[in-house]
Design a protein around this motif. Structure first.
Motif, short mmCIF file in Angstrom:
data_model
loop_
_atom_site.label_atom_id
_atom_site.label_comp_id
_atom_site.label_asym_id
_atom_site.label_seq_id
_atom_site.Cartn_x
_atom_site.Cartn_y
_atom_site.Cartn_z
N LEU A 172 12.76 0.37 0.00
CA LEU A 172 13.34 -0.97 0.02
C LEU A 172 12.27 -1.94 -0.47
CD1 LEU A 172 15.47 -0.77 3.29
CD2 LEU A 172 16.08 -0.15 0.94
N THR A 173 12.24 -3.18 -0.02
CA THR A 173 11.33 -4.16 -0.59
C THR A 173 10.53 -4.86 0.50
OG1 THR A 173 13.04 -5.88 -0.55
CG2 THR A 173 12.83 -4.58 -2.57
N GLY A 174 9.37 -5.42 0.10
CA GLY A 174 8.56 -6.19 1.03
C GLY A 174 7.14 -5.68 1.14
N HIS A 175 6.42 -6.24 2.10
CA HIS A 175 5.01 -5.89 2.32
C HIS A 175 4.85 -4.42 2.72
CE1 HIS A 175 1.58 -5.74 5.39
NE2 HIS A 175 1.01 -5.76 4.21
N ALA A 199 0.90 -2.49 10.19
CA ALA A 199 2.08 -3.24 10.63
C ALA A 199 2.67 -4.02 9.45
CB ALA A 199 1.71 -4.19 11.75
N ASP A 200 3.98 -4.17 9.47
CA ASP A 200 4.64 -4.96 8.44
C ASP A 200 4.41 -6.44 8.73
OD1 ASP A 200 6.22 -6.13 6.54
OD2 ASP A 200 8.10 -5.21 7.19
N PRO A 258 0.81 -1.23 0.00
CA PRO A 258 0.00 0.00 0.00
C PRO A 258 0.84 1.27 0.00
CG PRO A 258 -0.14 -1.14 2.13
CD PRO A 258 0.56 -2.07 1.19
N LEU A 259 2.16 1.15 0.20
CA LEU A 259 3.02 2.32 0.12
C LEU A 259 3.27 2.77 -1.32
CD1 LEU A 259 5.73 1.58 2.83
CD2 LEU A 259 4.28 3.62 2.72
N ILE A 317 8.18 8.00 4.73
CA ILE A 317 6.91 7.99 4.00
C ILE A 317 6.06 6.86 4.54
CG2 ILE A 317 5.78 7.76 1.75
CD1 ILE A 317 8.41 8.65 0.45
N THR A 318 4.83 7.14 4.90
CA THR A 318 3.89 6.12 5.34
C THR A 318 2.65 6.19 4.47
OG1 THR A 318 2.61 7.46 6.91
CG2 THR A 318 4.72 6.56 7.70
N THR A 319 1.73 5.28 4.70
CA THR A 319 0.49 5.30 3.94
C THR A 319 -0.35 6.54 4.25
OG1 THR A 319 -0.53 3.88 5.62
CG2 THR A 319 0.36 2.80 3.65
#
Length: 367
Positions: free
Chosen positions: A261-264, A300-301, A132-133, A288-290
């Motif tokens: 970077l990478t990931g959920h 949460a990740d 969602p980022l 930066i956040t949603t």
């Protein structure tokens, strides 16, 4: 709510079940796992117990008998991917699969043709594409938060796999992000070196995990994208950041930079500084956040399991809405084309036009 029958293909000892591409379906409402196939009897029995599903030694037999709506092509090893996906597509079965996509452009073209012919959806597990980022970052760019985008800069993990293997295993994620932000690649110019010199035929080796031929312990590649942005990818063996990671993408603009970077829920930061230098300007990197720049992140990740759920759910939505998944078969082929372009340019030491006219693997042709 629509109900979907899901089958899983694993390969114990040859890529296993990827990064959780089997168990994710237990977390998706409306999905029932109806079978699991694995050539290895021990792994097959363990998977049958883990997934509470009938087990098969041959995946084609499973597809014919349980007739699923979706199959999860879970092994990490690439040498099996094309046959597994083609078997599913020819039976009209939608596909969720581990990355990288396949071994070369000939396999990629065959998969694209089969998916089109049989009208099935294919989603590949480039998880960061589903974060969602990502739309938040794209909106910031479109709103001029870093000015005109000039460059996309990505690196692999640069561990013992640095060079050719890093290009495949981790570069595929970076290329998918480059495509998201930069559009279609038009050309590639790359340096692929071994021990400080351009690669030669005798530097070509068979890569791990069924990758096929690879070469080089040092890669520096440049791409030109359709909207005028230049992309760069680098990977040097054993040049990583130790316990930290710079595996990700930096988006460089005339008025600042964004790093993701990478990931959920990957770390993402923005530097709104036309000098690109906090030490000189006094401006600092901000998270930066949603919710935006400098805000608290409410999500949460969830790591790989959460990322897998996003991909799987989008595939279900794509099937019902008759649209392409976010990271679809064309996106998947594009990553393979960028990898092949790096090797072709490295061998010829020339700028290569894209899409590639040569569909055969450039390193395989030298063996």
């Amino acid at each position: 709510m629509a109900e979907f029958k899901v089958a899983v293909i694993g390969a114990t000892g040859k890529g296993d079940y990827g990064h959780g591409h089997d168990v994710v379906w237990k977390q998706i409402p409306g999905c029932t796992i109806v079978g699991v196939a694995d050539h290895d009897s021990v792994g097959r029995d363990a998977a049958a117990q883990r997934l509470s599903a009938p087990a098969f030694a041959d995946y084609r037999t499973m597809l014919d008998q349980v007739r699923p709506d979706i199959v999860s092509v879970a092994p990490r090893w690439l040498d099996q991917h094309a046959d597994m996906v083609l078997s599913a597509a020819e039976r009209g079965i939608h596909v969720y699969m581990e990355k990288p996509f396949c071994r070369n452009l000939e396999e990629a073209d065959a998969i694209v043709a089969a998916v089109r012919k049989h009208n099935v959806k294919l989603a590949i597990a480039h998880q960061t594409r589903y974060s969602p980022l990502l739309p938040v970052i794209r909106n910031l760019i479109e709103d001029g938060a870093i000015g005109t985008v000039l460059e996309l800069r990505g690196r692999g993990k640069e561990d013992r796999r640095g060079g050719g293997e890093d290009l495949w295993v981790l570069g595929s994620h970076i290329f998918n992000l480059m495509h998201y932000f930069g559009g279609e690649p038009n050309w590639c110019f790359a340096s692929v070196q071994q021990d400080g010199r351009p690669i030669e035929t005798n530097d070509i080796v068979q890569g791990n995990e069924g990758i096929g031929p690879i070469a080089g312990d040092s890669i520096d590649a440049m791409f030109g994208f359709a909207d005028g942005v230049t992309g760069y990818f680098g990977s040097h063996r054993n040049a990583g950041a130790g316990g930290q990671s710079r595996f990700g993408l930096r988006i460089v603009g005339s008025q600042g930079q964004i790093e993701i970077l990478t990931g959920h829920m990957p770390a993402a930061h923005i530097l709104q500084d036309p000098l690109w230098s906090p030490g000189r300007s006094g401006k600092q990197w901000q998270r930066i956040t949603t919710k935006g720049i400098g805000q608290i992140e409410p999500i949460a990740d969830g790591g790989l399991p959460a990322g897998n759920k996003l991909v799987a759910q989008d595939l279900l939505d794509a099937i019902q809405e008759d649209r392409l998944p976010e990271a679809n078969v064309f996106e998947a082929r594009n990553t393979i084309e960028m990898i092949m372009a790096v090797f072709q340019s490295g061998l010829t030491q020339a700028k290569i036009a894209m899409p590639l006219a040569q569909r055969a693997h450039p390193l395989a042709a030298q063996q």
